[in-house]
Design a protein around this motif. Sequence first.
Motif, mmCIF file in Angstrom:
data_model
loop_
_atom_site.group_PDB
_atom_site.id
_atom_site.type_symbol
_atom_site.label_atom_id
_atom_site.label_comp_id
_atom_site.label_asym_id
_atom_site.label_seq_id
_atom_site.Cartn_x
_atom_site.Cartn_y
_atom_site.Cartn_z
ATOM 1 N N SER A 80 59.163 36.413 68.298
ATOM 2 C CA SER A 80 58.268 37.225 67.478
ATOM 3 C C SER A 80 58.975 37.735 66.223
ATOM 4 N N THR A 81 60.257 38.081 66.344
ATOM 5 C CA THR A 81 61.013 38.542 65.181
ATOM 6 C C THR A 81 61.162 37.424 64.159
ATOM 7 N N LEU A 82 61.370 36.207 64.647
ATOM 8 C CA LEU A 82 61.470 35.063 63.743
ATOM 9 C C LEU A 82 60.137 34.829 63.026
ATOM 10 N N VAL A 83 59.027 34.990 63.736
ATOM 11 C CA VAL A 83 57.702 34.849 63.123
ATOM 12 C C VAL A 83 57.492 35.893 62.036
ATOM 13 N N VAL A 84 57.894 37.131 62.311
ATOM 14 C CA VAL A 84 57.752 38.207 61.318
ATOM 15 C C VAL A 84 58.571 37.881 60.062
ATOM 16 N N LEU A 85 59.778 37.369 60.236
ATOM 17 C CA LEU A 85 60.606 37.009 59.090
ATOM 18 C C LEU A 85 59.966 35.876 58.283
ATOM 19 N N LEU A 86 59.294 34.950 58.934
ATOM 20 C CA LEU A 86 58.563 33.898 58.225
ATOM 21 C C LEU A 86 57.412 34.492 57.423
ATOM 22 N N CYS A 87 56.799 35.543 57.959
ATOM 23 C CA CYS A 87 55.714 36.209 57.229
ATOM 24 C C CYS A 87 56.229 36.833 55.940
ATOM 25 N N PHE A 88 57.473 37.321 55.936
ATOM 26 C CA PHE A 88 58.050 37.839 54.693
ATOM 27 C C PHE A 88 58.151 36.737 53.646
#
Length: 255
Positions: A80-88
Amino acid sequence: MIIVPPRPEIHAWNGFRYAGDVLHDAAIILLLCHCFQKSVAGLSARAQWMYLILYVSRYLDILQEQSAYLVVHKLAFSGSTLVVLLCFHFFCETYDRDADTCPGWALALMALLALTLLACPWLGEGTLEILWTWSQLLEGFVMVPQYVCSYRNAKRGRVDSRGVSAWICLMGAYRLFYLLHWLYMRSWSSVYWDPTTWLSGILNVCLFADYVLCLLAGVSCLRRITLSFDDGLRQVGDELRDRLGGCLLSCEKMP
C-alpha cells in the motif's frame, strides 16, 4: 542489560495488539481512498518514503515460517505504501512540495545513531535483528515529515482535508494501542524487555498528542520546535551540499 524483542508467544496476542492492527488497517484503507480521489494534497512524500524503508527493513523475515496473519499484514503495509508513492508520481500537480520540507535522511541518521547508542552493545542476533531494531527506532521519527507538512500548511492558512487528518489520527491511535500492548506484555512477563521499542512508541504518542491538540484547540507545544528543527536540518543540508559541490568543482579544475 539484555534487549529481548517481542516474540510470537501467546501473551503477545492480546486485545490491545489486535485493536492497534485494526486501526492501522483502517488508516491504510483511508489513505488509499484519499489518493484514489486523484489527490495527494496535504500528504508528505518524504514520510511515505520513510515508511517504505521502514517496512522493507523490518519485514525481511517475510520468507521465514510465520502465521498467515503476519504475512498478509506485512505485504499489505509494504504494498500500500508503494501504491501511495506511485500516486505522488501520477498526481504530482496536487503535491504540496513547498510544505514537505523535512529531510528524511537526517531522521534515518538519527535513528541509526540511536541504534548505536542504545541497542548495538546488547545485540548479537545478526543482520535481521539489527535492521528490525533500527526500524523500531525509525518509527519514532517517521511521522515527523507529515507533521511538518501539516504545520506548514496551517501556517500558510491551508487546512488539511478530513481524509488526511483522519489518517494521521488513526496512525497515532494505532501507536497508542501498541504502547498499551507493550505495557500489557511487560506486566504479564518480567522477562520482556525492549526499551528501544518503548522509546519509539512514547515519542510517537507525544508527537501525536501535540498534533491532536493543535487540530482541536489550535495550540501546539511542539509545532515551533518541530519547524525550527526542520529549518535547522535544511540549513545544514544546504551547507553540506554547497561545500560538496564546491569540492567537486575544485577537483574538476585540477590538471
